[in-house]
Design an enzyme around this catalytic site. Structure first.
Site, mmCIF file in Angstrom:
data_model
loop_
_atom_site.group_PDB
_atom_site.id
_atom_site.type_symbol
_atom_site.label_atom_id
_atom_site.label_comp_id
_atom_site.label_asym_id
_atom_site.label_seq_id
_atom_site.Cartn_x
_atom_site.Cartn_y
_atom_site.Cartn_z
ATOM 1 N N ASN A 185 41.499 32.923 41.549
ATOM 2 C CA ASN A 185 42.211 33.496 40.407
ATOM 3 C C ASN A 185 41.418 34.670 39.820
ATOM 4 O O ASN A 185 40.600 35.259 40.532
ATOM 5 C CB ASN A 185 42.545 32.413 39.375
ATOM 6 N N HIS A 229 38.922 35.196 37.757
ATOM 7 C CA HIS A 229 37.456 35.218 37.824
ATOM 8 C C HIS A 229 36.978 35.498 39.240
ATOM 9 O O HIS A 229 35.995 36.201 39.454
ATOM 10 C CB HIS A 229 36.899 33.874 37.321
ATOM 11 N N CYS A 230 37.702 34.953 40.212
ATOM 12 C CA CYS A 230 37.295 35.082 41.621
ATOM 13 C C CYS A 230 37.451 36.506 42.154
ATOM 14 O O CYS A 230 36.814 36.868 43.138
ATOM 15 C CB CYS A 230 38.122 34.162 42.511
ATOM 16 N N ILE A 231 38.311 37.293 41.542
ATOM 17 C CA ILE A 231 38.563 38.642 42.097
ATOM 18 C C ILE A 231 37.848 39.741 41.307
ATOM 19 O O ILE A 231 38.059 40.922 41.565
ATOM 20 C CB ILE A 231 40.081 38.958 42.182
#
Ligand code: KQY
Length: 364
Positions: free
Chosen positions: A354, A356-358
């Site tokens: 999501n 935070h991951c990108i």
């Protein structure tokens, strides 16, 4: 070229700042993989655009994009968003971007960890990952930041949370997994984290979320709001497969003091209802033998704590779920001094992560 250092951040007096500390800007990548993203990655690209535009209202954003997509992506964004040509195998800047560290004089450097696509040939999500492996060095070169070489240790940015004051939270499921640093014992893993992030106290949760394809990244389970204050994923439903593991995580977090001796204040944020890849979505994802299987009915992890804190703002997921509004209200209450913006990120969650991951913050 950015200088490569053989010392460690701890030896040199550098530490990883909390995400809530001031940023120079945010790094992202452009999604194109058709075995991760459905329909030629077009719906995911729309979601990435919405996230990048939301962040760019608060701070500068740079997006790395392949040569073939450069012209298109440049035309999609306003000039305040910087577009640079950068190859990658997928678009998870949290995990393949450098971890920036900073000293008391304000100098910023970066840590270049090893990466094996979340498990290499033992449960990893795709092959090869050769271009992902170069992204940290490319970012540091572009920014003329010195680089700490820690490629002998596999670590993804989504597997750690820090408060910038000596505390780190992670999961055993990921960091002690045989598919990351086989043969490395807990004490050796802790030693690397102490040296390269300059933390004093490591809080170990046992597991991440069920159905998280990364082997339990902590950034789907929790997030630091500020030092001493943590938001965590939660469910009230004892039938949920997430119930036991989230209860266990709550016990650890609420019963622990941080590096400064503070009892952590823990805020529960209810997760969305269970999410599955629909038949229509699955039919539009390309199949590849070495890639994660995104078949019809596959459940995927979704949580509201996978948000991103930027200068004066917080960009958080929504899913079109009945819990969206309550999660938004809670984050507004937890961040009274920031503007909270919600973006529908189901398309990103379908790819296994999501907001935070990108994203990856570069400290000021
Ligand atoms: O940081 C994260 N939790 C990354 C998710 C990566 C998913 C790869 N498909």
């Amino acid at each position: 070229m950015a200088e490569t250092l053989l010392s460690t951040p701890r030896q040199d007096g550098f530490r990883m700042p909390g995400e809530f500390e001031p940023h120079q800007g945010t790094w992202m990548l452009w999604p194109v993989r058709t075995d991760t993203w459905r329909l030629g990655a077009k719906p995911a690209q729309d979601a990435f655009v919405a996230v990048a535009l939301a962040i760019s209202e608060f701070e500068p954003v740079t997006i790395g994009v392949s040569a073939i997509q450069y012209e298109h992506v440049r035309s999609v964004f306003p000039s305040r968003v910087r577009i640079v040509e950068m190859s990658s195998n997928d678009a998870w800047m949290r995990d393949i971007g450098p971890t920036f560290v900073k000293n008391d004089e304000g100098e910023v450097r970066g840590v270049d960890w090893g990466f094996n696509a979340w498990g290499g040939l033992n449960g990893g999500l795709y092959f090869p990952w050769d271009q992902d492996l170069l992204v940290k060095q490319k970012v540091l070169d572009m920014e003329s930041k010195s680089r700490y070489d820690c490629q002998s240790f596999i670590l993804e940015g989504g597997a750690i949370l820090v408060d910038g004051e000596g505390t780190l939270i992670t999961t055993e499921q990921c960091l002690l997994n045989e598919n990351r640093n086989p043969g490395m014992r807990r004490a050796e893993v802790e030693e690397r984290l102490h040296e390269y992030l300059n933390v004093e106290k490591i809080i170990w949760l046992q597991q991440g979320l069920m159905y998280d394809e990364t082997d339990g990244h902590v950034d789907e389970v929790a997030a630091f709001i500020r030092p001493g204050v943590v938001a965590m994923s939660w469910t009230d439903d004892p039938e949920s497969p997430q119930y036991e593991r989230l209860n266990a995580a709550y016990e650890v977090l609420s019963g622990t003091t941080d590096a400064r001796g503070r009892q952590l204040e823990v805020h529960k944020i209810h997760i969305p209802d269970p999410m599955k890849i629909s038949d229509e979505e699955a039919r539009l994802i390309d199949r590849a033998r070495r890639s994660y299987n995104r078949a019809t009915g596959t459940q995927f992890a979704a949580s509201y704590v996978n948000f991103y804190i930027c200068n004066g703002g917080v960009v958080m997921p929504s899913f079109g779920d009945r819990h969206d509004a309550a999660a938004y209200e809670q984050l507004c209450g937890l961040f009274p001094e920031r503007k909270v913006v919600q973006v529908n990120t189901r398309e990103i969650a379908l790819g296994g992560g999501n907001i935070h991951c990108i994203t990856q913050q570069q400290p000021k």
